[in-house]
Design an enzyme around this catalytic site. Structure first.
Site, PDB file in Angstrom:
ATOM      1  N   GLU A  72       0.809  -1.223   0.000  1.00 47.59           N
ATOM      2  CA  GLU A  72       0.000   0.000   0.000  1.00 47.59           C
ATOM      3  C   GLU A  72       0.838   1.268   0.000  1.00 47.59           C
ATOM      4  O   GLU A  72       0.514   2.232  -0.691  1.00 47.59           O
ATOM      5  CB  GLU A  72      -0.975   0.020   1.189  1.00 47.59           C
ATOM      6  N   GLN A  94      -7.905  -2.114  -0.510  1.00 48.72           N
ATOM      7  CA  GLN A  94      -8.836  -3.247  -0.524  1.00 48.72           C
ATOM      8  C   GLN A  94      -9.850  -3.200   0.636  1.00 48.72           C
ATOM      9  O   GLN A  94     -11.036  -3.410   0.445  1.00 48.72           O
ATOM     10  CB  GLN A  94      -8.049  -4.545  -0.505  1.00 48.72           C
ATOM     11  N   PHE A  95      -9.348  -2.943   1.813  1.00 49.83           N
ATOM     12  CA  PHE A  95     -10.195  -2.662   2.967  1.00 49.83           C
ATOM     13  C   PHE A  95      -9.636  -1.383   3.589  1.00 49.83           C
ATOM     14  O   PHE A  95      -8.417  -1.242   3.700  1.00 49.83           O
ATOM     15  CB  PHE A  95     -10.123  -3.783   4.014  1.00 49.83           C
ATOM     16  N   ALA A  96     -10.513  -0.478   4.003  1.00 44.82           N
ATOM     17  CA  ALA A  96     -10.052   0.799   4.556  1.00 44.82           C
ATOM     18  C   ALA A  96      -9.049   0.579   5.687  1.00 44.82           C
ATOM     19  O   ALA A  96      -8.121   1.366   5.873  1.00 44.82           O
ATOM     20  CB  ALA A  96     -11.235   1.606   5.071  1.00 44.82           C
ATOM     21  N   ASP A  97      -9.225  -0.525   6.404  1.00 43.05           N
ATOM     22  CA  ASP A  97      -8.328  -0.847   7.526  1.00 43.05           C
ATOM     23  C   ASP A  97      -6.861  -0.884   7.084  1.00 43.05           C
ATOM     24  O   ASP A  97      -5.971  -0.594   7.866  1.00 43.05           O
ATOM     25  CB  ASP A  97      -8.695  -2.216   8.100  1.00 43.05           C
ATOM     26  N   PHE A  98      -6.625  -1.269   5.822  1.00 38.60           N
ATOM     27  CA  PHE A  98      -5.245  -1.467   5.363  1.00 38.60           C
ATOM     28  C   PHE A  98      -4.543  -0.149   5.023  1.00 38.60           C
ATOM     29  O   PHE A  98      -3.370  -0.137   4.674  1.00 38.60           O
ATOM     30  CB  PHE A  98      -5.207  -2.368   4.121  1.00 38.60           C
ATOM     31  N   HIS A 148     -11.042  -5.769   9.436  1.00 36.06           N
ATOM     32  CA  HIS A 148     -11.741  -5.647   8.151  1.00 36.06           C
ATOM     33  C   HIS A 148     -13.081  -4.933   8.305  1.00 36.06           C
ATOM     34  O   HIS A 148     -13.954  -5.082   7.467  1.00 36.06           O
ATOM     35  CB  HIS A 148     -11.992  -7.028   7.531  1.00 36.06           C
TER      36      HIS A 148
END
Lengths: 344, 205
Positions: A72, A94-98, A148
């Site tokens: 990222e 892919q997921f905001a968490d990442f 996630h």
């Protein structure tokens, strides 16, 4: 158990899905402007983990729909460089968490570039982030666990240098994403992943824009205002529907954009109802609801007939599975908060 | 960011090569690894230059990395890596020419580690942690002096030519300082910012 809908906006069968609206915005903007690129994990042949970029690879090819390694910081940094060179990259995290691992690129580089260069460089970058869990209680995506499911929008509102957008409906997702791609600033675009497949609503067939920075009244009312974001808009609508049957008139205001915030729309609604509940899926402490409450307290205090109430997630990681329901805000908590402000 | 700039040039069919610089300290940032991996995997036309002066503020390379050099990391990204004497202008020229030609030919990135010496402490006024001998040795390596000697010995330039070039450089720096001061880099109190100023300075219209 509370349910999401079918409320006034949500319909199971008719209209365009939230995901399809995002996909359409990408298709239209890539068709219009060869500078628009899509960058991320599995966005090419796979069409994105949720399917948001489906069809783009076949239409525009690998030079404009760019699959990246799990990296990222690397590809977000590269997207910033591309944007400074005049391209218009749309990054999918892919997921905001990442996004945490790309945060330095966004906070240190993207958010400050216009200022650092006295406006001679701009970063027309969109970062799409599927965020959130599900609060409808209907069984789909009940908390995908602590890594996630987060709603991380507040982090970006504090950076002073990027716009933050969170659409709650297919039409808003379409119109705001198109506006975001055409904006010359970094725009953090939060897509509620529980709405992707479950929410369908009519979307204009003609070209559709929603301006960044404009709130929308999703339901008009006179007794109290619920200011809600993302999936909470729909929870608020179904609660309002129910209370409407009891003769209580609730207004539901969706800011749609957090930065810049449509303070005028919020203050106008507060002036009308005098009673406010703020609801978001992010944890309460330091959440964007605190900023909204502060704006109302500073500029609309004289209109208030009751203390402002916040209905947010508890300050804890999002649990996996059904346990998420009690950690996240839901219809019962919004209804209880509304009863509180209406009785005060 | 540099990888993105290089990607943009390639997308537009330009033959521009991007060159990006970082130190031995910055080399240990995760973003450097990600940038080099991206560049390697996508054959981006870029040259990574690691300027290794042996110490990052107070952290010595021998303490921050177990490998004998930084250039060997290139193998992990599928690109050539080379240690070059950064104070040898001819060697630097040869290495960079090769790396640029490689990128231009479409073969992708390279990593060049330039071994250089730090003359001063990281920030003026910081205590010098190195021994007097070490600092003296660092100062004895001067790429500019070395090039001057090379050009004089080879009769490429005369003493008068050298004096003229050096005076020209000094004038250029002086002019830049004067221009900077004229443009407001003085000690005057800046005008206070309003919220509208903040908006205008921070966001593109």
């Amino acid at each position: 158990m509370s349910t999401l809908g079918p409320g006034p906006l949500a319909s199971r069968r008719d209209g365009t899905s939230y995901l399809r609206a995002i996909n359409r915005a990408l298709h239209e903007e890539m068709e219009r402007d060869a500078n628009v690129l899509v960058i991320g994990l599995d966005v090419g042949r796979q069409g994105g983990i949720f399917g948001a970029t489906r069809g783009l690879y076949d239409r525009f090819g690998a030079t404009r729909v760019i699959d990246m390694p799990i990296s990222e910081a690397g590809y977000t940094g590269a997207a910033i460089g591309l944007a400074m060179e005049g391209l218009r990259p749309v990054v999918e995290i892919q997921f905001a968490d990442f996004v945490t691992v790309a945060f330095d690129q966004l906070a240190t580089v993207a958010a400050k570039m216009h200022y650092l260069t006295r406006g001679s460089a701009s970063v027309p970058l969109v970062v799409r982030m599927p965020y959130g869990a599900n609060v409808s209680g209907e069984g789909y995506m009940t908390g995908a666990g602590p890594h996630h499911s987060q709603s991380v929008e507040a982090w970006f509102c504090h950076l002073a240098g990027m716009k933050v957008v969170m659409p709650s409906t297919p039409a808003d997702a379409l119109g705001l994403l198109k506006s975001a791609i055409r904006d010359d600033n970094p725009v953090m675009f939060f897509e509620h992943k529980s709405l992707y497949y479950t929410l369908r609503a009519p979307v204009p067939e003609t070209e559709h824009f929603v301006p960044i920075g404009k709130a929308d009244i999703k339901r008009s009312g006179t007794d109290a205002t619920v200011i809600a974001t993302g999936a909470m808009v729909h929870v608020a609508l179904s609660v309002s529907e129910r209370l409407g049957q009891e003769g209580v008139s609730i207004e539901v205001l969706d800011p749609r954009t957090l930065v810049p915030l449509d303070r005028a729309a919020i203050l106008a609604s507060v002036a009308k109802t005098g009673r406010v509940v703020i609801s978001h899926e992010a944890p309460r402490t330091g959440g964007f609801g605190a900023e909204i409450a502060a704006v109302i307290a500073e500029e609309g205090f004289r209109h208030l007939k009751a203390p402002i109430k916040r209905v947010c997630a508890h300050d804890m990681p999002v649990p996996a599975g059904r346990a998420a329901r009690s950690a996240l805000p839901g219809a019962e908590r919004i209804a209880a908060a509304l009863r509180d402000v209406l009785q005060a | 960011m540099a990888v993105g700039v290089a990607m943009a040039d390639r997308l537009r069919g330009k033959d521009t090569i991007t060159v990006t610089f970082f130190g031995d300290g910055g080399a240990n940032e995760g973003a450097v690894h990600e940038a080099m991996n991206l560049a390697g995997s996508k054959r981006i036309p870029i040259v990574f230059i690691a300027e290794n002066n042996g110490i990052a503020i107070s952290m010595r390379v021998s303490e921050s990395t177990a490998a004998p050099d930084l250039a060997c990391r290139a193998a992990g990204y599928g690109m050539p890596g080379q240690v070059v004497d950064g104070q040898d202008p001819i060697a630097v020229h040869e290495a960079t020419t090769r790396a640029v030609a490689r990128a231009r030919a479409g073969h992708g990135p390279s990593l060049i580690e330039l071994r250089i010496a730090r003359w001063e402490s990281h920030v003026e006024g910081f205590p010098e942690l190195r021994s007097a001998e070490e600092v003296a040795s660092a100062r004895s390596h001067d790429g500019v002096a070395r090039l001057r000697k090379l050009l004089l010995d080879g009769d490429v330039l005369s003493e008068a030519d050298v004096a003229m070039i050096e005076a020209g450089c000094r004038n250029e720096v002086d002019d830049a300082v004067i221009e900077g001061l004229r443009d407001g880099l003085d000690l005057a109190e800046p005008a206070p910012y309003s919220a509208a100023d903040a908006q205008r300075l921070t966001f593109a219209p």
